[in-house]
Scaffold this motif. Structure first.
Motif, PDB file in Angstrom:
ATOM      1  N   TYR A  13       1.021  -0.825   0.045  1.00  0.00           N
ATOM      2  CA  TYR A  13       0.262   0.090   0.483  1.00  0.00           C
ATOM      3  C   TYR A  13       1.311   0.786   0.073  1.00  0.00           C
ATOM      4  CZ  TYR A  13       1.141   0.332   4.531  1.00  0.00           C
ATOM      5  OH  TYR A  13       1.749   1.146   6.195  1.00  0.00           O
TER       6      TYR A  13
ATOM      7  N   ALA B   5      -1.962  -8.210   7.424  1.00  0.00           N
ATOM      8  CA  ALA B   5      -3.728  -7.421   7.898  1.00  0.00           C
ATOM      9  C   ALA B   5      -4.545  -8.526   7.858  1.00  0.00           C
ATOM     10  CB  ALA B   5      -3.737  -5.750   7.346  1.00  0.00           C
TER      11      ALA B   5
ATOM     12  N   THR C  52      -7.834  -7.095   8.727  1.00  0.00           N
ATOM     13  CA  THR C  52      -8.870  -5.987   7.780  1.00  0.00           C
ATOM     14  C   THR C  52      -7.920  -4.952   7.811  1.00  0.00           C
ATOM     15  OG1 THR C  52     -10.794  -7.035   9.159  1.00  0.00           O
ATOM     16  CG2 THR C  52     -10.830  -4.929   8.538  1.00  0.00           C
ATOM     17  N   VAL C  53      -8.484  -4.060   6.245  1.00  0.00           N
ATOM     18  CA  VAL C  53      -8.253  -2.486   5.885  1.00  0.00           C
ATOM     19  C   VAL C  53      -9.271  -2.196   5.538  1.00  0.00           C
ATOM     20  CG1 VAL C  53      -6.567  -0.945   4.208  1.00  0.00           C
ATOM     21  CG2 VAL C  53      -6.368  -3.759   4.881  1.00  0.00           C
TER      22      VAL C  53
ATOM     23  N   VAL D 284      -7.132   5.705   6.773  1.00  0.00           N
ATOM     24  CA  VAL D 284      -6.981   4.571   7.245  1.00  0.00           C
ATOM     25  C   VAL D 284      -6.772   3.764   8.102  1.00  0.00           C
ATOM     26  CG1 VAL D 284      -5.871   3.276   5.745  1.00  0.00           C
ATOM     27  CG2 VAL D 284      -5.948   4.525   4.882  1.00  0.00           C
TER      28      VAL D 284
ATOM     29  N   MET E 240      -5.701  -0.328  10.016  1.00  0.00           N
ATOM     30  CA  MET E 240      -5.423  -1.791   9.479  1.00  0.00           C
ATOM     31  C   MET E 240      -5.422  -2.429  10.913  1.00  0.00           C
ATOM     32  SD  MET E 240      -2.202  -1.904   6.892  1.00  0.00           S
ATOM     33  CE  MET E 240      -2.432  -1.398   4.887  1.00  0.00           C
TER      34      MET E 240
ATOM     35  N   ARG F  83      -4.121  -5.863  12.615  1.00  0.00           N
ATOM     36  CA  ARG F  83      -3.448  -7.091  12.732  1.00  0.00           C
ATOM     37  C   ARG F  83      -3.547  -7.640  13.650  1.00  0.00           C
ATOM     38  NH1 ARG F  83       1.538  -2.609  10.615  1.00  0.00           N
ATOM     39  NH2 ARG F  83       1.341  -1.783  12.633  1.00  0.00           N
TER      40      ARG F  83
ATOM     41  N   TYR G 241      -2.672   3.177  11.846  1.00  0.00           N
ATOM     42  CA  TYR G 241      -3.275   4.745  11.408  1.00  0.00           C
ATOM     43  C   TYR G 241      -2.297   5.376  10.015  1.00  0.00           C
ATOM     44  CZ  TYR G 241      -6.972   3.302  15.109  1.00  0.00           C
ATOM     45  OH  TYR G 241      -8.187   3.180  15.190  1.00  0.00           O
TER      46      TYR G 241
ATOM     47  N   ALA H 171      -3.771   0.062  -3.148  1.00  0.00           N
ATOM     48  CA  ALA H 171      -3.571  -0.991  -2.205  1.00  0.00           C
ATOM     49  C   ALA H 171      -3.687  -2.000  -3.281  1.00  0.00           C
ATOM     50  CB  ALA H 171      -4.581  -0.970  -1.283  1.00  0.00           C
TER      51      ALA H 171
END
Length: 322
Positions: free
Chosen positions: A188, A200, A202-203, A230, A232, A234, A275, A283
Protein backbone atom coordinates in the motif's frame (compact mmCIF):
# COMPACT_ATOMS: atom_id res chain seq x y z
CA UNK A 1 -42.12 28.66 -5.42
CA UNK A 2 -44.85 26.52 -6.91
CA UNK A 3 -42.40 25.15 -9.50
CA UNK A 4 -40.03 23.87 -6.83
CA UNK A 5 -40.41 20.22 -5.94
CA UNK A 6 -38.65 17.48 -4.03
CA UNK A 7 -37.75 14.06 -5.41
CA UNK A 8 -38.03 11.08 -3.07
CA UNK A 9 -35.93 7.99 -3.81
CA UNK A 10 -37.02 5.23 -1.46
CA UNK A 11 -36.41 1.58 -0.66
CA UNK A 12 -39.92 0.06 -0.55
CA UNK A 13 -38.82 -2.78 1.74
CA UNK A 14 -37.45 -0.58 4.52
CA UNK A 15 -39.50 2.62 4.44
CA UNK A 16 -42.83 3.34 6.23
CA UNK A 17 -44.19 4.80 3.01
CA UNK A 18 -47.58 6.07 4.22
CA UNK A 19 -46.00 7.99 7.08
CA UNK A 20 -43.33 9.44 4.78
CA UNK A 21 -45.96 10.54 2.24
CA UNK A 22 -47.96 12.34 4.92
CA UNK A 23 -44.86 14.13 6.19
CA UNK A 24 -43.82 15.16 2.67
CA UNK A 25 -47.28 16.42 1.78
CA UNK A 26 -47.42 18.48 4.96
CA UNK A 27 -44.10 20.15 4.12
CA UNK A 28 -45.21 20.80 0.53
CA UNK A 29 -48.29 22.64 1.73
CA UNK A 30 -46.44 24.50 4.46
CA UNK A 31 -43.73 25.83 2.13
CA UNK A 32 -45.71 26.26 -1.08
CA UNK A 33 -43.78 23.68 -3.07
CA UNK A 34 -45.23 21.67 -5.91
CA UNK A 35 -46.00 17.98 -5.58
CA UNK A 36 -43.03 15.77 -4.86
CA UNK A 37 -42.07 13.06 -7.32
CA UNK A 38 -41.49 9.52 -6.11
CA UNK A 39 -38.93 7.00 -7.36
CA UNK A 40 -38.79 3.44 -6.07
CA UNK A 41 -35.62 1.36 -5.93
CA UNK A 42 -35.77 -2.28 -7.01
CA UNK A 43 -34.02 -5.57 -6.40
CA UNK A 44 -31.91 -5.14 -9.54
CA UNK A 45 -31.17 -1.43 -8.99
CA UNK A 46 -30.45 -0.12 -5.51
CA UNK A 47 -31.04 3.50 -6.45
CA UNK A 48 -28.75 4.70 -9.26
CA UNK A 49 -31.41 4.51 -11.98
CA UNK A 50 -34.06 6.02 -9.69
CA UNK A 51 -31.70 8.88 -8.77
CA UNK A 52 -30.91 9.61 -12.40
CA UNK A 53 -34.62 9.73 -13.23
CA UNK A 54 -35.17 12.04 -10.26
CA UNK A 55 -32.39 14.41 -11.34
CA UNK A 56 -33.82 14.60 -14.86
CA UNK A 57 -36.80 16.43 -13.34
CA UNK A 58 -34.52 19.13 -11.81
CA UNK A 59 -35.65 18.79 -8.18
CA UNK A 60 -34.73 21.34 -5.51
CA UNK A 61 -33.70 18.47 -3.23
CA UNK A 62 -33.44 14.69 -3.38
CA UNK A 63 -34.74 12.88 -0.30
CA UNK A 64 -33.24 9.40 -0.01
CA UNK A 65 -35.15 7.02 2.25
CA UNK A 66 -33.25 3.82 2.96
CA UNK A 67 -30.05 2.45 4.45
CA UNK A 68 -26.43 3.39 3.87
CA UNK A 69 -26.29 1.31 0.69
CA UNK A 70 -29.20 3.19 -0.87
CA UNK A 71 -27.70 6.52 0.22
CA UNK A 72 -24.34 5.57 -1.31
CA UNK A 73 -25.88 4.61 -4.63
CA UNK A 74 -28.00 7.76 -4.86
CA UNK A 75 -25.03 9.92 -3.86
CA UNK A 76 -23.08 8.39 -6.74
CA UNK A 77 -25.52 10.03 -9.13
CA UNK A 78 -26.07 13.25 -7.16
CA UNK A 79 -22.66 14.36 -5.93
CA UNK A 80 -21.48 15.95 -9.17
CA UNK A 81 -24.60 18.13 -9.32
CA UNK A 82 -25.51 21.06 -7.09
CA UNK A 83 -28.62 19.26 -5.83
CA UNK A 84 -28.65 18.73 -2.04
CA UNK A 85 -29.39 15.34 -0.54
CA UNK A 86 -31.66 14.84 2.48
CA UNK A 87 -31.42 11.64 4.54
CA UNK A 88 -34.34 9.67 5.87
CA UNK A 89 -32.49 6.81 7.64
CA UNK A 90 -34.21 3.44 7.31
CA UNK A 91 -31.44 0.84 7.41
CA UNK A 92 -29.54 -1.32 9.90
CA UNK A 93 -26.50 0.83 10.56
CA UNK A 94 -27.43 4.29 9.21
CA UNK A 95 -23.79 5.19 9.78
CA UNK A 96 -23.78 8.35 7.68
CA UNK A 97 -26.71 9.79 9.64
CA UNK A 98 -25.07 8.75 12.93
CA UNK A 99 -21.80 10.42 12.05
CA UNK A 100 -23.67 13.58 11.02
CA UNK A 101 -25.67 13.34 14.27
CA UNK A 102 -28.97 13.39 12.42
CA UNK A 103 -32.10 11.92 14.08
CA UNK A 104 -32.58 8.24 13.29
CA UNK A 105 -36.22 7.65 14.22
CA UNK A 106 -37.85 10.96 13.33
CA UNK A 107 -39.54 10.76 9.93
CA UNK A 108 -41.18 14.15 10.27
CA UNK A 109 -37.97 15.85 11.37
CA UNK A 110 -35.93 14.28 8.58
CA UNK A 111 -38.47 15.33 5.96
CA UNK A 112 -38.67 18.87 7.38
CA UNK A 113 -34.88 19.21 7.01
CA UNK A 114 -35.24 18.64 3.28
CA UNK A 115 -37.56 21.63 2.92
CA UNK A 116 -36.27 24.05 5.56
CA UNK A 117 -32.88 22.73 6.68
CA UNK A 118 -29.49 24.20 6.03
CA UNK A 119 -26.94 22.10 4.17
CA UNK A 120 -23.49 20.90 5.07
CA UNK A 121 -20.79 20.13 2.52
CA UNK A 122 -19.32 16.66 3.06
CA UNK A 123 -16.48 14.80 1.40
CA UNK A 124 -17.03 12.03 -1.12
CA UNK A 125 -14.57 9.14 -1.42
CA UNK A 126 -14.00 7.71 -4.91
CA UNK A 127 -12.85 4.09 -5.23
CA UNK A 128 -11.24 2.88 -8.47
CA UNK A 129 -11.31 -0.92 -8.35
CA UNK A 130 -9.59 -3.55 -10.50
CA UNK A 131 -10.36 -7.28 -10.50
CA UNK A 132 -8.09 -10.18 -11.46
CA UNK A 133 -9.16 -9.98 -15.13
CA UNK A 134 -8.00 -6.35 -15.33
CA UNK A 135 -11.57 -5.01 -15.50
CA UNK A 136 -11.93 -1.65 -13.78
CA UNK A 137 -14.87 0.25 -12.30
CA UNK A 138 -15.32 3.38 -10.25
CA UNK A 139 -17.69 3.73 -7.31
CA UNK A 140 -18.14 6.28 -4.52
CA UNK A 141 -18.75 5.92 -0.80
CA UNK A 142 -19.50 8.27 2.07
CA UNK A 143 -18.77 6.22 5.20
CA UNK A 144 -16.19 3.44 4.86
CA UNK A 145 -14.58 0.98 2.47
CA UNK A 146 -13.57 -2.34 3.98
CA UNK A 147 -11.41 -5.28 2.92
CA UNK A 148 -11.38 -8.35 5.15
CA UNK A 149 -13.87 -8.50 8.02
CA UNK A 150 -16.03 -5.64 6.72
CA UNK A 151 -16.34 -7.27 3.31
CA UNK A 152 -17.18 -10.65 4.84
CA UNK A 153 -19.94 -9.07 6.90
CA UNK A 154 -21.42 -7.39 3.82
CA UNK A 155 -21.18 -10.60 1.78
CA UNK A 156 -22.51 -13.12 4.30
CA UNK A 157 -25.15 -11.22 6.31
CA UNK A 158 -28.56 -11.56 4.71
CA UNK A 159 -31.04 -8.72 4.33
CA UNK A 160 -33.59 -10.78 6.26
CA UNK A 161 -31.21 -11.24 9.20
CA UNK A 162 -30.44 -7.50 9.29
CA UNK A 163 -34.15 -6.67 9.18
CA UNK A 164 -34.99 -9.06 12.04
CA UNK A 165 -31.91 -8.69 14.24
CA UNK A 166 -30.48 -5.27 13.38
CA UNK A 167 -26.75 -4.92 14.07
CA UNK A 168 -26.84 -8.18 16.07
CA UNK A 169 -27.00 -9.97 12.71
CA UNK A 170 -23.28 -9.23 12.34
CA UNK A 171 -22.26 -11.15 15.47
CA UNK A 172 -21.90 -14.52 13.72
CA UNK A 173 -19.71 -13.35 10.79
CA UNK A 174 -17.58 -11.31 13.20
CA UNK A 175 -17.06 -14.29 15.51
CA UNK A 176 -16.27 -16.59 12.58
CA UNK A 177 -13.72 -14.14 11.18
CA UNK A 178 -12.07 -13.50 14.57
CA UNK A 179 -11.71 -17.23 15.30
CA UNK A 180 -10.20 -17.93 11.87
CA UNK A 181 -7.93 -14.84 12.14
CA UNK A 182 -6.69 -15.16 8.55
CA UNK A 183 -4.20 -12.47 7.56
CA UNK A 184 -3.49 -11.34 4.02
CA UNK A 185 -0.58 -9.56 2.35
CA UNK A 186 -1.10 -6.01 1.10
CA UNK A 187 1.24 -3.53 -0.58
CA UNK A 188 0.00 0.00 0.00
CA UNK A 189 0.91 3.64 -0.39
CA UNK A 190 -0.58 6.80 1.12
CA UNK A 191 -0.39 9.91 -1.07
CA UNK A 192 3.01 10.07 -2.75
CA UNK A 193 4.85 8.14 -0.04
CA UNK A 194 6.85 5.00 -0.53
CA UNK A 195 5.15 1.65 -1.02
CA UNK A 196 4.92 -0.38 2.18
CA UNK A 197 3.99 -4.00 2.83
CA UNK A 198 1.94 -5.45 5.67
CA UNK A 199 -0.02 -8.47 6.76
CA UNK A 200 -3.47 -7.51 7.94
CA UNK A 201 -6.77 -9.08 8.90
CA UNK A 202 -8.84 -6.05 7.84
CA UNK A 203 -8.14 -2.77 6.05
CA UNK A 204 -10.66 0.05 6.36
CA UNK A 205 -10.56 3.40 4.58
CA UNK A 206 -12.86 5.78 6.40
CA UNK A 207 -14.57 9.02 5.58
CA UNK A 208 -16.36 8.69 8.94
CA UNK A 209 -15.09 7.17 12.17
CA UNK A 210 -17.99 5.86 14.26
CA UNK A 211 -19.67 2.47 13.97
CA UNK A 212 -23.01 1.21 15.29
CA UNK A 213 -23.19 1.16 19.08
CA UNK A 214 -21.10 4.34 19.34
CA UNK A 215 -17.92 2.32 18.74
CA UNK A 216 -15.25 4.76 17.57
CA UNK A 217 -13.04 3.01 15.03
CA UNK A 218 -11.13 6.00 13.64
CA UNK A 219 -10.78 8.87 16.15
CA UNK A 220 -9.33 11.38 13.65
CA UNK A 221 -11.89 10.82 10.87
CA UNK A 222 -14.03 13.82 9.92
CA UNK A 223 -16.51 13.84 7.07
CA UNK A 224 -15.54 17.31 5.92
CA UNK A 225 -11.76 17.58 6.45
CA UNK A 226 -10.76 16.65 2.89
CA UNK A 227 -8.83 13.61 4.13
CA UNK A 228 -9.15 9.84 4.17
CA UNK A 229 -8.30 7.86 7.30
CA UNK A 230 -6.91 4.34 6.97
CA UNK A 231 -6.84 1.74 9.73
CA UNK A 232 -5.34 -1.75 9.51
CA UNK A 233 -6.36 -4.44 11.99
CA UNK A 234 -3.42 -6.83 12.42
CA UNK A 235 -3.98 -8.80 15.62
CA UNK A 236 -1.68 -11.58 16.80
CA UNK A 237 -4.07 -14.21 18.11
CA UNK A 238 -6.79 -13.88 20.73
CA UNK A 239 -4.87 -11.40 22.89
CA UNK A 240 -4.49 -9.12 19.89
CA UNK A 241 -8.25 -9.18 19.33
CA UNK A 242 -8.85 -8.53 23.03
CA UNK A 243 -6.64 -5.46 22.81
CA UNK A 244 -8.47 -4.19 19.74
CA UNK A 245 -11.88 -4.70 21.35
CA UNK A 246 -10.83 -2.94 24.55
CA UNK A 247 -9.31 0.03 22.70
CA UNK A 248 -12.37 0.51 20.47
CA UNK A 249 -14.74 0.38 23.43
CA UNK A 250 -12.64 2.91 25.35
CA UNK A 251 -12.42 5.21 22.35
CA UNK A 252 -16.20 5.25 22.04
CA UNK A 253 -16.60 6.30 25.67
CA UNK A 254 -13.67 8.71 25.90
CA UNK A 255 -14.52 10.58 22.70
CA UNK A 256 -17.69 12.00 24.27
CA UNK A 257 -15.80 14.58 26.35
CA UNK A 258 -12.92 16.99 25.83
CA UNK A 259 -10.96 15.39 28.67
CA UNK A 260 -11.47 11.94 27.18
CA UNK A 261 -10.28 13.10 23.77
CA UNK A 262 -7.11 14.53 25.32
CA UNK A 263 -6.46 11.22 27.07
CA UNK A 264 -6.90 9.38 23.77
CA UNK A 265 -4.24 11.53 22.15
CA UNK A 266 -1.84 10.67 24.97
CA UNK A 267 -2.60 6.92 24.93
CA UNK A 268 0.21 4.70 23.58
CA UNK A 269 -0.20 3.27 20.10
CA UNK A 270 -1.62 -0.22 19.85
CA UNK A 271 0.46 -2.42 17.56
CA UNK A 272 -2.60 -4.33 16.39
CA UNK A 273 -4.19 -1.07 15.12
CA UNK A 274 -2.19 0.90 12.54
CA UNK A 275 -3.50 4.28 11.38
CA UNK A 276 -2.64 6.56 8.46
CA UNK A 277 -4.18 9.67 6.92
CA UNK A 278 -4.01 11.25 3.45
CA UNK A 279 -5.81 12.21 0.27
CA UNK A 280 -5.07 9.02 -1.67
CA UNK A 281 -4.72 5.38 -0.71
CA UNK A 282 -3.40 2.75 -3.14
CA UNK A 283 -3.48 -0.95 -2.32
CA UNK A 284 -2.47 -4.13 -4.16
CA UNK A 285 -3.27 -7.66 -2.95
CA UNK A 286 -1.42 -10.88 -3.72
CA UNK A 287 -4.71 -12.73 -4.09
CA UNK A 288 -8.19 -11.34 -4.88
CA UNK A 289 -10.03 -10.02 -1.83
CA UNK A 290 -13.59 -8.91 -1.28
CA UNK A 291 -14.34 -5.24 -0.78
CA UNK A 292 -17.40 -3.45 0.57
CA UNK A 293 -18.42 0.19 0.26
CA UNK A 294 -20.91 1.48 2.86
CA UNK A 295 -22.18 -2.05 3.43
CA UNK A 296 -22.48 -2.96 -0.26
CA UNK A 297 -20.41 -5.96 -1.38
CA UNK A 298 -18.49 -5.07 -4.55
CA UNK A 299 -16.91 -8.49 -5.14
CA UNK A 300 -13.23 -9.41 -5.44
CA UNK A 301 -10.44 -6.97 -6.28
CA UNK A 302 -6.67 -7.13 -6.65
CA UNK A 303 -6.09 -3.36 -6.72
CA UNK A 304 -7.84 -0.35 -5.26
CA UNK A 305 -7.15 3.35 -5.48
CA UNK A 306 -9.23 5.55 -3.20
CA UNK A 307 -9.21 9.34 -3.42
CA UNK A 308 -11.29 12.08 -1.82
CA UNK A 309 -13.39 14.87 -3.33
CA UNK A 310 -13.55 17.52 -0.59
CA UNK A 311 -16.98 19.05 0.04
CA UNK A 312 -18.44 17.47 -3.09
CA UNK A 313 -21.90 16.67 -1.69
CA UNK A 314 -24.46 18.85 0.11
CA UNK A 315 -26.41 17.13 2.90
CA UNK A 316 -29.48 18.72 4.52
CA UNK A 317 -28.88 18.86 8.26
CA UNK A 318 -31.79 20.87 9.67
CA UNK A 319 -32.16 24.47 10.76
CA UNK A 320 -33.54 27.45 8.93
CA UNK A 321 -32.12 28.39 5.55
CA UNK A 322 -33.56 31.90 5.88
Amino acid sequence: MQSRHAAVVYNPVKVPLDRVRRAVQGQERGHGWGGSRWYETSSDDSGRRAAEEALAGDPAVVIVAGGDGTVRTVAEAVYETATPLALLPAGTGNLLARNLRLPLNDVEGAVAAAFTGETRDVDVAVAELEDETGARRTRVFLVMAGIGLDAEMAEHTSAMAKKRLGWMAYVTPIARSVIANRLFHVDYRVDGGRTRSARAHTVIVGNCGTLTGNMLLIPTAKIDDGLLDVVMLRPKGRFGWAGIGTRLALQGVAHRSGFGRRMLRLAPDLQALAYAQGRRFDARFETPHGIELDGDSLGLVVRARITVRPGALQICTGGDRG
